[in-house]
Scaffold this motif. Sequence first.
Motif, short mmCIF file in Angstrom:
data_model
loop_
_atom_site.label_atom_id
_atom_site.label_comp_id
_atom_site.label_asym_id
_atom_site.label_seq_id
_atom_site.Cartn_x
_atom_site.Cartn_y
_atom_site.Cartn_z
N UNK A 93 0.82 -1.21 0.00
CA UNK A 93 0.00 0.00 0.00
C UNK A 93 0.86 1.27 0.00
N UNK A 94 2.05 1.20 0.57
CA UNK A 94 2.86 2.40 0.74
C UNK A 94 4.20 2.33 0.00
N UNK A 95 4.34 1.44 -0.95
CA UNK A 95 5.60 1.25 -1.67
C UNK A 95 5.92 2.48 -2.50
N UNK A 96 7.03 3.14 -2.19
CA UNK A 96 7.46 4.35 -2.91
C UNK A 96 8.61 4.07 -3.87
N UNK A 97 9.09 2.82 -3.93
CA UNK A 97 10.23 2.48 -4.76
C UNK A 97 10.10 2.91 -6.20
N UNK A 98 9.03 2.51 -6.91
CA UNK A 98 8.91 2.89 -8.32
C UNK A 98 8.88 4.41 -8.54
N UNK A 99 8.21 5.16 -7.69
CA UNK A 99 8.18 6.61 -7.89
C UNK A 99 9.56 7.22 -7.61
N UNK A 100 10.32 6.64 -6.67
CA UNK A 100 11.68 7.12 -6.42
C UNK A 100 12.58 6.83 -7.61
N UNK A 101 12.39 5.70 -8.27
CA UNK A 101 13.17 5.40 -9.47
C UNK A 101 12.92 6.44 -10.55
N UNK A 102 11.65 6.71 -10.82
CA UNK A 102 11.31 7.68 -11.86
C UNK A 102 11.82 9.08 -11.51
N UNK A 103 11.76 9.44 -10.23
CA UNK A 103 12.27 10.75 -9.81
C UNK A 103 13.77 10.87 -10.04
N UNK A 104 14.46 9.74 -10.10
CA UNK A 104 15.91 9.73 -10.33
C UNK A 104 16.26 9.37 -11.78
N UNK A 105 15.30 9.54 -12.68
CA UNK A 105 15.50 9.26 -14.10
C UNK A 105 15.88 7.82 -14.38
N UNK A 106 15.33 6.90 -13.62
CA UNK A 106 15.47 5.48 -13.88
C UNK A 106 14.08 5.01 -14.29
N UNK A 107 13.92 4.74 -15.56
CA UNK A 107 12.60 4.58 -16.16
C UNK A 107 12.09 3.14 -16.07
N UNK A 108 11.68 2.77 -14.87
CA UNK A 108 11.10 1.46 -14.60
C UNK A 108 9.82 1.65 -13.80
N UNK A 109 8.78 0.89 -14.15
CA UNK A 109 7.49 0.97 -13.48
C UNK A 109 6.87 -0.41 -13.38
N UNK A 110 6.18 -0.71 -12.28
CA UNK A 110 5.50 -2.01 -12.20
C UNK A 110 4.24 -2.03 -13.06
N UNK A 111 3.86 -3.22 -13.51
CA UNK A 111 2.62 -3.38 -14.29
C UNK A 111 1.78 -4.52 -13.75
#
Length: 145
Positions: A93-111
Amino acid sequence: SLTIFHGLKKKTRMELADTFRTPTTWDDYCTDVSEDNCKFNNSVAERAPTNEEEKKSYFFDPGYIGHFRMTDQNDCTKNNTTCTGTIISPQCRYDKGPSQLLANDIYLKPQGDQMFNNGYTIPSATQIWRAANATGSNVFAFGYE
């Protein structure tokens, strides 16, 4: 160079999208990818899934070794400023990992299909690892206990 933060940050959207393709459930493979809807045995699926458990599986032995594909999210030709690779992130519910990746220009997202963060259940993540091993595909995942 992909095992550390700096190596990932140097990769373009296109490189990450192509390297970390989206895992495909057995049902989606037969419906969207297979030319004959899995009516005939092929190198990925021996047959079409026969029940709900099989339909939702990313790997099922015997029957389906898994498949990783380009989706609209991975398609940098259609979406060159928003395309991303797929990360196997836990359901949380509170996983911030993917948004932190994108904020650091690491273009990965869960699907995945989990409500709060598009993450994956532990059984699904385990199947994805098995599918990656069986197909020689790349997978990027958060480690968790």
